[in-house]
Scaffold this motif. Sequence first.
Motif, short mmCIF file in Angstrom:
data_model
loop_
_atom_site.label_atom_id
_atom_site.label_comp_id
_atom_site.label_asym_id
_atom_site.label_seq_id
_atom_site.Cartn_x
_atom_site.Cartn_y
_atom_site.Cartn_z
N PHE A 1 0.82 -1.21 0.00
CA PHE A 1 0.00 0.00 0.00
C PHE A 1 0.86 1.27 0.00
CE2 PHE A 1 -2.36 -3.35 2.33
CZ PHE A 1 -3.39 -3.54 1.42
N ASP A 2 1.75 1.34 -0.99
CA ASP A 2 2.71 2.46 -1.03
C ASP A 2 2.52 3.30 -2.28
OD1 ASP A 2 5.01 3.92 -0.11
OD2 ASP A 2 6.17 2.93 -1.68
N PRO A 3 1.47 4.08 -2.41
CA PRO A 3 0.38 4.29 -1.47
C PRO A 3 -0.86 3.45 -1.87
CG PRO A 3 0.27 5.95 -3.18
CD PRO A 3 1.41 5.03 -3.54
N VAL A 4 -1.89 3.53 -1.00
CA VAL A 4 -3.18 2.89 -1.31
C VAL A 4 -3.75 3.52 -2.58
CG1 VAL A 4 -4.36 4.45 0.34
CG2 VAL A 4 -5.52 2.37 -0.44
N THR A 5 -4.21 2.66 -3.52
CA THR A 5 -4.80 3.15 -4.78
C THR A 5 -6.31 2.87 -4.80
OG1 THR A 5 -4.59 1.04 -5.96
CG2 THR A 5 -2.66 2.51 -5.99
N ASN A 6 -6.97 3.37 -5.85
CA ASN A 6 -8.41 3.07 -6.00
C ASN A 6 -8.63 1.57 -6.22
OD1 ASN A 6 -9.14 5.71 -5.65
ND2 ASN A 6 -9.32 6.18 -7.83
N GLY A 7 -7.63 0.90 -6.79
CA GLY A 7 -7.73 -0.56 -6.98
C GLY A 7 -7.74 -1.27 -5.64
N HIS A 8 -6.84 -0.87 -4.72
CA HIS A 8 -6.84 -1.44 -3.37
C HIS A 8 -8.17 -1.15 -2.67
CE1 HIS A 8 -2.22 -0.68 -3.40
NE2 HIS A 8 -2.39 -1.97 -3.51
N LEU A 9 -8.61 0.11 -2.79
CA LEU A 9 -9.82 0.53 -2.08
C LEU A 9 -11.05 -0.25 -2.56
CD1 LEU A 9 -10.49 2.50 0.15
CD2 LEU A 9 -10.88 4.27 -1.57
N ASN A 10 -11.08 -0.55 -3.84
CA ASN A 10 -12.18 -1.35 -4.39
C ASN A 10 -12.19 -2.75 -3.77
OD1 ASN A 10 -12.80 -3.45 -6.89
ND2 ASN A 10 -14.26 -1.75 -6.76
N ILE A 11 -11.00 -3.35 -3.61
CA ILE A 11 -10.92 -4.68 -2.98
C ILE A 11 -11.34 -4.57 -1.50
CG2 ILE A 11 -9.33 -6.56 -2.30
CD1 ILE A 11 -9.71 -6.53 -5.31
N ILE A 12 -10.90 -3.50 -0.83
CA ILE A 12 -11.24 -3.32 0.60
C ILE A 12 -12.75 -3.23 0.77
CG2 ILE A 12 -11.11 -1.69 2.55
CD1 ILE A 12 -8.25 -0.97 1.58
N ARG A 13 -13.41 -2.41 -0.05
CA ARG A 13 -14.86 -2.23 0.08
C ARG A 13 -15.61 -3.54 -0.17
NH1 ARG A 13 -16.64 2.73 0.71
NH2 ARG A 13 -15.18 4.43 0.34
N ARG A 14 -15.19 -4.27 -1.20
CA ARG A 14 -15.88 -5.52 -1.54
C ARG A 14 -15.64 -6.58 -0.46
NH1 ARG A 14 -13.30 -6.19 -7.13
NH2 ARG A 14 -14.29 -8.23 -7.16
N ALA A 15 -14.41 -6.66 0.06
CA ALA A 15 -14.12 -7.65 1.10
C ALA A 15 -14.86 -7.29 2.40
CB ALA A 15 -12.61 -7.74 1.34
N LEU B 1 -4.11 4.95 4.73
CA LEU B 1 -5.18 3.93 4.64
C LEU B 1 -6.33 4.27 5.60
CD1 LEU B 1 -3.18 0.60 4.33
CD2 LEU B 1 -5.18 1.14 2.96
N ARG B 2 -5.98 4.71 6.82
CA ARG B 2 -7.02 5.07 7.82
C ARG B 2 -7.89 6.19 7.28
NH1 ARG B 2 -3.36 4.16 12.55
NH2 ARG B 2 -3.85 1.99 12.99
N GLU C 1 -12.19 5.62 6.60
CA GLU C 1 -12.86 5.98 7.86
C GLU C 1 -14.38 5.81 7.81
OE1 GLU C 1 -12.39 10.85 7.31
OE2 GLU C 1 -11.32 9.81 8.92
N ASP C 2 -14.95 5.70 6.58
CA ASP C 2 -16.40 5.48 6.46
C ASP C 2 -16.75 3.98 6.54
OD1 ASP C 2 -15.09 5.12 3.94
OD2 ASP C 2 -17.05 5.12 2.96
N LEU C 3 -15.77 3.12 6.74
CA LEU C 3 -16.04 1.67 6.75
C LEU C 3 -15.86 1.13 8.17
CD1 LEU C 3 -14.03 0.81 3.49
CD2 LEU C 3 -16.52 1.06 3.71
N PRO C 4 -16.97 0.99 8.94
CA PRO C 4 -16.86 0.67 10.36
C PRO C 4 -16.26 -0.70 10.67
CG PRO C 4 -19.18 0.74 9.66
CD PRO C 4 -18.35 1.20 8.50
N ASN C 5 -16.37 -1.66 9.75
CA ASN C 5 -15.83 -3.00 10.07
C ASN C 5 -14.41 -3.21 9.51
OD1 ASN C 5 -16.75 -3.16 7.43
ND2 ASN C 5 -17.28 -5.32 7.58
N VAL C 6 -13.78 -2.09 9.10
CA VAL C 6 -12.41 -2.19 8.58
C VAL C 6 -11.43 -1.62 9.60
CG1 VAL C 6 -10.81 -1.37 6.79
CG2 VAL C 6 -13.13 -2.12 6.16
N GLU C 7 -10.41 -2.43 9.90
CA GLU C 7 -9.34 -1.98 10.82
C GLU C 7 -8.04 -1.89 10.03
OE1 GLU C 7 -8.67 -4.73 14.13
OE2 GLU C 7 -6.58 -4.08 14.23
N ILE C 8 -7.25 -0.86 10.30
CA ILE C 8 -5.95 -0.73 9.64
C ILE C 8 -4.86 -1.06 10.66
CG2 ILE C 8 -4.42 0.79 8.31
CD1 ILE C 8 -7.21 0.40 7.03
#
Length: 169
Positions: A10-24, A54-55, A59-66
């Motif tokens: 995540f150097d840095p986090v991209t929209n591709g990473h964020l898409n995987i985070i939201r779906r997971a 990443l945080r 921050e709008d995803l309550p079940n995601v921890e960094i």
Amino acid sequence: MKIAIYPGSFDPVTNGHLNIIRRAANIFDRLIVCVMVNAGKHPIFSLEERTELLRRVTEDLPNVEIDSTDELLAAYAKRRDCQVVVKGLRATSDFENEFQMALINHKINPDLDTMFLTSEHQYMYLSSSTIKELASYDVDLRDFLPEAIIPDVKKRINSMKTQGGTTHA
Ligand code: ADP
């Protein structure tokens, strides 16, 4: 409770990473996004900075921890009681390495399975390394990076450029 871990540089986090985070995060009860130390890479952001970026974008995803770790992934997953590793698969180029890592992780920690989420087509070509190349030019990065972190990335790349640093991952 099903807990999954999404590891990466995540150097840095991209929209591709964020898409995987939201779906997971929609699939599992809890998702731990974990910034890993990778001795083979030379990151432009420190572990703490990557964690903070990443945080900011999750921050709008309550079940995601960094979190971040220098442990072996299989050991970290065991300690955090995670049963599943989530990985994003871009094109066939990701496959061989990820397949090997999945087998090794399962061998070290048999309770751990790896699940692959295929990249959405608009992010298929996107990597942190590409971004680091692009960011030093006058290019609109909104298709590639979360808007909240674009100034940080531009600033870091430009300061590295003036110091004569490299932007390669
Ligand atoms: P990179 O530096 O290549 O972007 P990371 O180590 O940060 O890679 O990636 C962490 C995880 O995210 C890996 O499973 C990787 O395959 C996945 N990933 C990276 N970019 C994307 C993308 N654009 N779409 C889907 N998955 C991705």
